[in-house]
Write a protein that holds these residues in place. Structure first.
Motif, PDB file in Angstrom:
ATOM      1  N   THR A   1     -11.468  34.077 104.141  1.00  0.00           N
ATOM      2  CA  THR A   1     -10.658  34.426 102.977  1.00  0.00           C
ATOM      3  C   THR A   1      -9.186  34.589 103.350  1.00  0.00           C
ATOM      4  O   THR A   1      -8.321  34.386 102.505  1.00  0.00           O
ATOM      5  CB  THR A   1     -11.165  35.727 102.309  1.00  0.00           C
ATOM      6  N   GLN A   2      -8.921  34.928 104.598  1.00  0.00           N
ATOM      7  CA  GLN A   2      -7.545  35.155 105.037  1.00  0.00           C
ATOM      8  C   GLN A   2      -7.296  34.508 106.407  1.00  0.00           C
ATOM      9  O   GLN A   2      -7.103  35.212 107.410  1.00  0.00           O
ATOM     10  CB  GLN A   2      -7.260  36.657 105.136  1.00  0.00           C
ATOM     11  N   PRO A   3      -7.278  33.172 106.504  1.00  0.00           N
ATOM     12  CA  PRO A   3      -6.975  32.563 107.801  1.00  0.00           C
ATOM     13  C   PRO A   3      -5.577  32.980 108.253  1.00  0.00           C
ATOM     14  O   PRO A   3      -4.672  33.125 107.432  1.00  0.00           O
ATOM     15  CB  PRO A   3      -7.073  31.063 107.536  1.00  0.00           C
ATOM     16  N   ASN A   4      -5.412  33.173 109.549  1.00  0.00           N
ATOM     17  CA  ASN A   4      -4.172  33.705 110.096  1.00  0.00           C
ATOM     18  C   ASN A   4      -3.466  32.646 110.944  1.00  0.00           C
ATOM     19  O   ASN A   4      -3.907  32.345 112.040  1.00  0.00           O
ATOM     20  CB  ASN A   4      -4.488  34.948 110.942  1.00  0.00           C
ATOM     21  N   TYR A   5      -2.384  32.103 110.434  1.00  0.00           N
ATOM     22  CA  TYR A   5      -1.650  31.082 111.195  1.00  0.00           C
ATOM     23  C   TYR A   5      -0.773  31.685 112.297  1.00  0.00           C
ATOM     24  O   TYR A   5      -0.243  30.972 113.124  1.00  0.00           O
ATOM     25  CB  TYR A   5      -0.814  30.191 110.269  1.00  0.00           C
TER      26      TYR A   5
ATOM     27  N   THR B   1     -19.461  44.857 112.034  1.00  0.00           N
ATOM     28  CA  THR B   1     -18.003  44.737 112.071  1.00  0.00           C
ATOM     29  C   THR B   1     -17.595  43.312 112.423  1.00  0.00           C
ATOM     30  O   THR B   1     -16.677  42.757 111.813  1.00  0.00           O
ATOM     31  CB  THR B   1     -17.411  45.713 113.110  1.00  0.00           C
ATOM     32  N   VAL B   2     -18.268  42.717 113.384  1.00  0.00           N
ATOM     33  CA  VAL B   2     -17.956  41.352 113.807  1.00  0.00           C
ATOM     34  C   VAL B   2     -18.223  40.375 112.654  1.00  0.00           C
ATOM     35  O   VAL B   2     -17.406  39.504 112.362  1.00  0.00           O
ATOM     36  CB  VAL B   2     -18.758  40.949 115.060  1.00  0.00           C
ATOM     37  N   ILE B   3     -19.340  40.537 111.979  1.00  0.00           N
ATOM     38  CA  ILE B   3     -19.680  39.634 110.870  1.00  0.00           C
ATOM     39  C   ILE B   3     -18.657  39.766 109.746  1.00  0.00           C
ATOM     40  O   ILE B   3     -18.210  38.762 109.186  1.00  0.00           O
ATOM     41  CB  ILE B   3     -21.116  39.888 110.377  1.00  0.00           C
ATOM     42  N   TYR B   4     -18.248  40.980 109.433  1.00  0.00           N
ATOM     43  CA  TYR B   4     -17.218  41.161 108.409  1.00  0.00           C
ATOM     44  C   TYR B   4     -15.893  40.543 108.863  1.00  0.00           C
ATOM     45  O   TYR B   4     -15.160  39.965 108.061  1.00  0.00           O
ATOM     46  CB  TYR B   4     -17.025  42.644 108.056  1.00  0.00           C
ATOM     47  N   GLY B   5     -15.584  40.638 110.147  1.00  0.00           N
ATOM     48  CA  GLY B   5     -14.375  40.014 110.677  1.00  0.00           C
ATOM     49  C   GLY B   5     -14.420  38.501 110.537  1.00  0.00           C
ATOM     50  O   GLY B   5     -13.430  37.868 110.134  1.00  0.00           O
ATOM     51  N   LEU B   6     -15.568  37.906 110.862  1.00  0.00           N
ATOM     52  CA  LEU B   6     -15.725  36.455 110.708  1.00  0.00           C
ATOM     53  C   LEU B   6     -15.595  36.060 109.239  1.00  0.00           C
ATOM     54  O   LEU B   6     -14.917  35.083 108.901  1.00  0.00           O
ATOM     55  CB  LEU B   6     -17.079  36.003 111.250  1.00  0.00           C
ATOM     56  N   SER B   7     -16.231  36.816 108.376  1.00  0.00           N
ATOM     57  CA  SER B   7     -16.171  36.538 106.940  1.00  0.00           C
ATOM     58  C   SER B   7     -14.724  36.602 106.438  1.00  0.00           C
ATOM     59  O   SER B   7     -14.287  35.776 105.629  1.00  0.00           O
ATOM     60  CB  SER B   7     -17.050  37.545 106.201  1.00  0.00           C
ATOM     61  N   HIS B   8     -13.983  37.553 106.958  1.00  0.00           N
ATOM     62  CA  HIS B   8     -12.573  37.722 106.571  1.00  0.00           C
ATOM     63  C   HIS B   8     -11.731  36.510 106.985  1.00  0.00           C
ATOM     64  O   HIS B   8     -10.767  36.155 106.291  1.00  0.00           O
ATOM     65  CB  HIS B   8     -12.014  39.008 107.191  1.00  0.00           C
ATOM     66  N   LEU B   9     -12.082  35.860 108.098  1.00  0.00           N
ATOM     67  CA  LEU B   9     -11.334  34.676 108.530  1.00  0.00           C
ATOM     68  C   LEU B   9     -11.368  33.569 107.476  1.00  0.00           C
ATOM     69  O   LEU B   9     -10.464  32.742 107.411  1.00  0.00           O
ATOM     70  CB  LEU B   9     -11.895  34.122 109.842  1.00  0.00           C
TER      71      LEU B   9
ATOM     72  N   ILE C   1     -15.133  22.717 112.148  1.00  0.00           N
ATOM     73  CA  ILE C   1     -14.355  23.265 111.049  1.00  0.00           C
ATOM     74  C   ILE C   1     -12.861  23.071 111.290  1.00  0.00           C
ATOM     75  O   ILE C   1     -12.406  23.103 112.431  1.00  0.00           O
ATOM     76  CB  ILE C   1     -14.697  24.768 110.878  1.00  0.00           C
ATOM     77  N   TYR C   2     -12.120  22.879 110.217  1.00  0.00           N
ATOM     78  CA  TYR C   2     -10.666  22.802 110.261  1.00  0.00           C
ATOM     79  C   TYR C   2     -10.153  24.186 109.893  1.00  0.00           C
ATOM     80  O   TYR C   2     -10.163  24.567 108.721  1.00  0.00           O
ATOM     81  CB  TYR C   2     -10.177  21.742 109.265  1.00  0.00           C
ATOM     82  N   HIS C   3      -9.787  24.950 110.896  1.00  0.00           N
ATOM     83  CA  HIS C   3      -9.408  26.349 110.673  1.00  0.00           C
ATOM     84  C   HIS C   3      -8.395  26.769 111.734  1.00  0.00           C
ATOM     85  O   HIS C   3      -8.576  26.463 112.917  1.00  0.00           O
ATOM     86  CB  HIS C   3     -10.652  27.227 110.777  1.00  0.00           C
ATOM     87  N   PRO C   4      -7.358  27.504 111.368  1.00  0.00           N
ATOM     88  CA  PRO C   4      -6.367  27.912 112.368  1.00  0.00           C
ATOM     89  C   PRO C   4      -6.914  28.859 113.441  1.00  0.00           C
ATOM     90  O   PRO C   4      -6.416  28.873 114.566  1.00  0.00           O
ATOM     91  CB  PRO C   4      -5.266  28.604 111.561  1.00  0.00           C
ATOM     92  N   ASN C   5      -7.966  29.621 113.123  1.00  0.00           N
ATOM     93  CA  ASN C   5      -8.467  30.625 114.059  1.00  0.00           C
ATOM     94  C   ASN C   5      -9.772  30.231 114.732  1.00  0.00           C
ATOM     95  O   ASN C   5     -10.371  31.034 115.444  1.00  0.00           O
ATOM     96  CB  ASN C   5      -8.633  31.964 113.341  1.00  0.00           C
ATOM     97  N   ILE C   6     -10.213  28.990 114.509  1.00  0.00           N
ATOM     98  CA  ILE C   6     -11.411  28.465 115.156  1.00  0.00           C
ATOM     99  C   ILE C   6     -11.060  27.069 115.653  1.00  0.00           C
ATOM    100  O   ILE C   6     -10.663  26.208 114.863  1.00  0.00           O
ATOM    101  CB  ILE C   6     -12.601  28.409 114.165  1.00  0.00           C
ATOM    102  N   ASP C   7     -11.186  26.845 116.957  1.00  0.00           N
ATOM    103  CA  ASP C   7     -10.826  25.526 117.464  1.00  0.00           C
ATOM    104  C   ASP C   7     -11.972  24.537 117.267  1.00  0.00           C
ATOM    105  O   ASP C   7     -13.064  24.899 116.814  1.00  0.00           O
ATOM    106  CB  ASP C   7     -10.329  25.586 118.907  1.00  0.00           C
ATOM    107  N   LEU C   8     -11.735  23.296 117.606  1.00  0.00           N
ATOM    108  CA  LEU C   8     -12.714  22.238 117.354  1.00  0.00           C
ATOM    109  C   LEU C   8     -13.931  22.331 118.264  1.00  0.00           C
ATOM    110  O   LEU C   8     -14.942  21.680 118.014  1.00  0.00           O
ATOM    111  CB  LEU C   8     -12.037  20.872 117.470  1.00  0.00           C
TER     112      LEU C   8
END
Length: 184
Positions: free
Chosen positions: A138-142, A128-136, A100-107
């Motif tokens: 909708t709101q990726p954090n640079y 809680t963890v699943i909701y946190g992952l789901s939130h990533l 995935i190309y995502h700021p909070n998940i590396d390759l």
């Protein structure tokens, strides 16, 4: 603190003996807590849980997230969970199995989510963890990146970021020097 390390060592020894000898083992407190967490799951509609090793191995499972809003709409992302025997005193180990190309998940699939690291507390749970992952999605954090290139693009050129995410999801395309097979 020393007692905790002794408990961890003993738990690992027990796990190894069970695997080697095929013994029937009593459920640990962590397994009991995880069983309760799973039975009480209230997943977002874009998420589902599966047990590739069967229901007898609750400590290892997968969560699939298919975002229905945000940058990652249309993608299908699989996360593997390995729950340590001393759960909930230690956070589950979570890895993104989908490139995935995502700021909070590396390759390599490592996930930057504070509740999986320094902010983990035993009162938190799998939901809680699943909701946190789901939130990533909708709101990726640079501001707290693992993939610095994706974070820089999100911050400096949101239009290019959207284009790169679409390429990665659609697949069979290069984003910079990285090839993405697709995930839809």
């Amino acid at each position: 603190m020393i007692r905790l390390f002794k408990v961890k060592e003993k738990q690992k020894e027990i796990e190894e003996n069970v695997k080697e000898k095929g013994l029937v083992k009593k459920q640990s407190a962590g397994e009991l807590r995880l069983h309760r967490d799973i039975s009480e799951l209230n997943l977002p509609k874009a998420c589902e849980i599966s047990f590739p090793n069967g229901k007898n191995d609750l400590m290892n499972f997968e969560v699939t997230i298919e975002p229905d809003e945000g940058y990652y709409t249309g993608g299908r992302f699989v996360f593997s969970f390995h729950v340590p025997i001393i759960y909930p005193h230690e956070a589950p180990k979570v890895k993104c199995e989908t490139k995935i190309y995502h700021p909070n998940i590396d390759l390599e699939g490592n996930v930057c989510l504070n509740i999986l690291r320094e902010d983990w507390k035993p009162v938190l749970n799998i939901n809680t963890v699943i909701y946190g992952l789901s939130h990533l999605f909708t709101q990726p954090n640079y501001e707290d990146p693992l993939n610095h290139e994706a974070a820089d693009v999100l911050r400096d050129d949101p239009g290019l970021f959207v284009s790169n995410v679409r390429k990665a999801i659609d697949g069979r395309q290069w984003v910079g020097t990285d090839y993405f097979p697709g995930c839809n």
